[in-house]
Design an enzyme around this catalytic site. Structure first.
Site, PDB file in Angstrom:
ATOM      1  N   LYS A 193       0.868  -1.182   0.000  1.00  0.00           N
ATOM      2  CA  LYS A 193       0.000   0.000   0.000  1.00  0.00           C
ATOM      3  C   LYS A 193       0.899   1.225   0.000  1.00  0.00           C
ATOM      4  O   LYS A 193       2.058   1.154   0.399  1.00  0.00           O
ATOM      5  CB  LYS A 193      -0.860   0.012   1.264  1.00  0.00           C
ATOM      6  CG  LYS A 193      -1.876  -1.100   1.307  1.00  0.00           C
ATOM      7  CD  LYS A 193      -3.223  -0.568   1.751  1.00  0.00           C
ATOM      8  CE  LYS A 193      -4.255  -1.654   1.729  1.00  0.00           C
ATOM      9  NZ  LYS A 193      -4.820  -1.927   3.040  1.00  0.00           N
ATOM     10  N   HIS A 196       1.467   6.920   2.712  1.00  0.00           N
ATOM     11  CA  HIS A 196       0.727   8.164   2.506  1.00  0.00           C
ATOM     12  C   HIS A 196       1.127   9.237   3.514  1.00  0.00           C
ATOM     13  O   HIS A 196       1.992   9.009   4.361  1.00  0.00           O
ATOM     14  CB  HIS A 196      -0.782   7.897   2.532  1.00  0.00           C
ATOM     15  CG  HIS A 196      -1.246   7.159   3.751  1.00  0.00           C
ATOM     16  ND1 HIS A 196      -1.217   7.723   4.998  1.00  0.00           N
ATOM     17  CD2 HIS A 196      -1.725   5.898   3.906  1.00  0.00           C
ATOM     18  CE1 HIS A 196      -1.680   6.846   5.870  1.00  0.00           C
ATOM     19  NE2 HIS A 196      -1.983   5.729   5.239  1.00  0.00           N
ATOM     20  N   HIS A 219       1.335   8.337   7.117  1.00  0.00           N
ATOM     21  CA  HIS A 219       2.563   7.649   7.523  1.00  0.00           C
ATOM     22  C   HIS A 219       3.724   8.621   7.679  1.00  0.00           C
ATOM     23  O   HIS A 219       4.630   8.398   8.471  1.00  0.00           O
ATOM     24  CB  HIS A 219       2.915   6.553   6.508  1.00  0.00           C
ATOM     25  CG  HIS A 219       1.988   5.375   6.589  1.00  0.00           C
ATOM     26  ND1 HIS A 219       1.244   4.950   5.519  1.00  0.00           N
ATOM     27  CD2 HIS A 219       1.678   4.547   7.607  1.00  0.00           C
ATOM     28  CE1 HIS A 219       0.514   3.904   5.891  1.00  0.00           C
ATOM     29  NE2 HIS A 219       0.757   3.638   7.156  1.00  0.00           N
TER      30      HIS A 219
HETATM   31  N1  ARG Z   1       0.451  -0.735   9.901  1.00  0.00           N
HETATM   32  C1  ARG Z   1      -0.434   0.108  10.633  1.00  0.00           C
HETATM   33  C2  ARG Z   1      -0.974   1.211   9.740  1.00  0.00           C
HETATM   34  O1  ARG Z   1      -0.394   1.533   8.717  1.00  0.00           O
HETATM   35  C3  ARG Z   1       0.217   0.738  11.830  1.00  0.00           C
HETATM   36  C4  ARG Z   1       0.833  -0.211  12.825  1.00  0.00           C
HETATM   37  C5  ARG Z   1       1.029   0.421  14.158  1.00  0.00           C
HETATM   38  N2  ARG Z   1       1.718  -0.421  15.109  1.00  0.00           N
HETATM   39  C6  ARG Z   1       1.164  -1.425  15.794  1.00  0.00           C
HETATM   40  N3  ARG Z   1       1.922  -2.109  16.619  1.00  0.00           N
HETATM   41  N4  ARG Z   1      -0.096  -1.750  15.658  1.00  0.00           N
HETATM   42  O2  ARG Z   1      -1.994   1.791  10.051  1.00  0.00           O
END
Ligand code: ARG
Length: 567
Positions: free
Chosen positions: A129, A132, A135
């Site tokens: 993905k 964005h 992030h």
């Molecule tokens: N991958 C998730 C996202 O892009 C964020 C992960 C955050 N960290 C966690 N330990 N859940 O929204």
């Protein structure tokens, strides 16, 4: 100074009566900075004492004023109405701050975190993905928190918990096998993977059997199927390459890239443990932890088909991290919309009897949007962070070309300033608030922007280099005018600012501080000629310039910005 003054007030007060019920700390808290200079540098309002002393506030002020002894750091003590006003001897104030600034080796540091470890889970983009602008925010906030805690002496582990596992990979494999082409994926990378993903959802609307196929491919991944895993690995490699390009532009790095997939073999023991502790409940074939006692929906641990979930992996990962790093705190930087997810599984850890749940911290942030509306990847209205960064660099290069075409290292400066502008605007707003990207505001050299702070830093560098080898030795009497003192007060605050930012997990406090220092310096620069003939004055002002240069450079670095010497 505030402490010294509160001591004087407290003593005077105690000599009137012992039982006001007011502590020395209260006195310190009541002290105000008056809105006008004629009312002194600090003021103590006597209104709250009226009841205890059974006197009118102006009379209390008068009485206290008579009782406060002469001190070298006080030029004068007076009253106005119910206020007691303190006029500070500026030279004494300058001398106090100067000795601290001269003593300190590395500004803003402390050792409050010595011997303790903090894990920060941030950035953590989802494989296949786009990276964005949201992030971009977790990445810049997490990176700033890393530097903030480092300055406090903590060992900090930077964890990029890649979103590299979950049912979406089943969908992607189906889409790729049905409609994908190897060439296109190789050529266009994540962009192509995303359009395959969009296509999957479109087709699945009319053909629900696709969903079953996707589920079974994900199940194959979970069962170690070689074909499924090799496609997945390929998608992962492609994504990582793109993410790395962004990290490179931003100058951020990580200590661990253990993403969700790393916990595949660590979930079963965690689930077993939940079962043993009697926390799992069956619900329509799924396994949940009931959280109704805590006013939360249940935490889903296993789906009906036995597959695991986002929360399952987070629970396993937290247990692993505690064992591996023995953290004091484990911080998670994500969008506010994940708040419930974190509250739920933090609660599960607590219910498992782990006392260290207290060290789990969710640090949420608000939404990012571009003028013209929000972004949604579902609608294919995607904005890649990389494009924004590149555009910022290009725009800055144009500005340099127009304003200062002979600048050395133009390209590096354009990168430092362009990227810095985006990063700074991300961090300048309190993290919980939404941010709107506004190109003109972002890149302006005289607004509240990264370029403005960087420019002020470059100004310091230029003054220092023009001064040749002139000594930078300060004497307090040469720095007791208002612009110099105001700047010194700011410089003196750095360590406190870092502490405040760490306590609140709030990088904007550092960003606002760097802005305040830059503004105070520019005022000083315009009102006090730095490179004058008088050696003492010049040496003193030069000293302040050097400290400003250091603190600006350091605070920019904390925020993840470079500080070019010329702009
Ligand atoms: N991958 C998730 C996202 O892009 C964020 C992960 C955050 N960290 C966690 N330990 N859940 O929204």
């Amino acid at each position: 100074m505030k402490e010294k003054i509160s001591e004087l007030i407290y003593e005077a007060l105690s000599s009137i009566t012992k039982d006001t019920g007011i502590t020395k700390e209260d006195v310190m808290e009541y002290i105000e900075i008056p809105p006008q200079k004629e009312m002194g540098d600090m003021a103590f309002p006597c209104f709250r004492l009226a009841k205890a002393l059974r006197m009118a506030p102006p009379a209390i002020a008068e009485k206290l004023c008579d009782l406060i002894p002469a001190k070298d750091f006080l030029k004068n003590v007076g009253t106005s109405g119910g206020y007691l006003n303190f006029f500070i001897n500026k030279e004494a104030l300058a001398s106090g701050i100067l000795s601290r600034l001269q003593e300190k080796k590395e500004y803003g540091t402390s050792d409050v975190g010595k011997g303790q470890t903090i894990c920060i889970d941030y950035s953590s983009p989802n494989v296949a993905k786009n990276f964005h602008v949201g992030h971009l925010r977790t990445t810049t906030i997490g990176n700033a928190l890393y530097h903030i805690f480092k300055k406090q002496g903590y060992d900090v582990v930077r964890i990029n918990y890649l979103g590299d596992w979950g049912t979406q990979f089943g969908k992607l494999i189906v889409a790729y096998k049905k409609w994908g082409s190897e060439e296109l994926v190789k050529e266009k990378g994540i962009e192509e993977l995303m359009s395959l993903y969009v296509r999957f959802h479109e087709e699945a609307e009319t053909d629900p059997s696709l969903e079953d196929e996707a589920r079974s491919w994900f199940a194959k991944m979970e069962q170690n199927d070689q074909e499924a895993l090799s496609i997945w690995q390929w998608f992962l490699d492609i994504s990582l390459k793109e993410f790395m390009r962004i990290y490179d532009i931003l100058g951020v790095s990580f200590d661990s890239y253990n993403g969700e997939s790393f916990y595949n073999d660590k979930m079963a023991p965690a689930i077993e443990e939940l079962k043993e502790k009697g926390l799992l409940k069956e619900d329509n074939g799924a396994q949940i932890v009931d959280l109704s006692d805590y006013d939360m929906p249940p935490c889903l641990v296993l789906k009906k088909d036995g597959s695991t979930l986002y929360a399952t992996r987070d629970i396993a990962a937290a247990i692993y991290r505690k064992k591996t790093y023995d953290f004091t705190k484990c911080i998670y930087v994500t969008g506010l919309e994940q708040k419930l997810h974190f509250s739920q599984w933090f609660k599960v850890i607590e219910l498992m009897g782990y006392d260290w749940y207290k060290g789990l911290v969710h640090v949420p942030y608000g939404m990012v949007s571009l003028p013209g509306g929000k972004m949604s990847s579902r609608k294919g209205q995607v904005i890649f962070a990389e494009d924004i960064l590149k555009e910022a660099i290009d725009k800055t290069a144009d500005i340099i070309e127009e304003k200062n075409p002979t600048l050395p290292h133009k390209e590096e400066v354009a990168k430092a300033v362009g990227v810095g502008a985006v990063v700074f605007s991300n961090l300048y707003t309190q993290r919980i608030k939404d941010v709107v990207f506004d190109w003109d505001k972002l890149l302006s050299f005289d607004g509240e922007t990264g370029p403005y702070v960087q420019y002020t830093h470059a100004r310091c560098c230029s003054i220092i280099s023009k001064s040749g080898d002139a000594p930078a030795t300060p004497i307090p009497s040469a720095l007791s005018d208002d612009p110099a003192l105001d700047l010194m007060k700011e410089l003196d605050r750095y360590e406190e600012v870092i502490k405040d930012a760490a306590d609140k997990y709030e990088p904007s406090i550092v960003a606002r501080y760097s802005m305040a220092v830059a503004q105070a310096f520019n005022k000083f620069y315009h009102e006090d000629q730095i490179l004058t003939e008088e050696t003492d004055v010049k040496g003193s002002r030069l000293f302040l310039t050097k400290v400003t240069e250091e603190i600006l450079r350091d605070s920019l670095a904390v925020l993840g910005l470079e500080a070019p010497e010329q702009m």
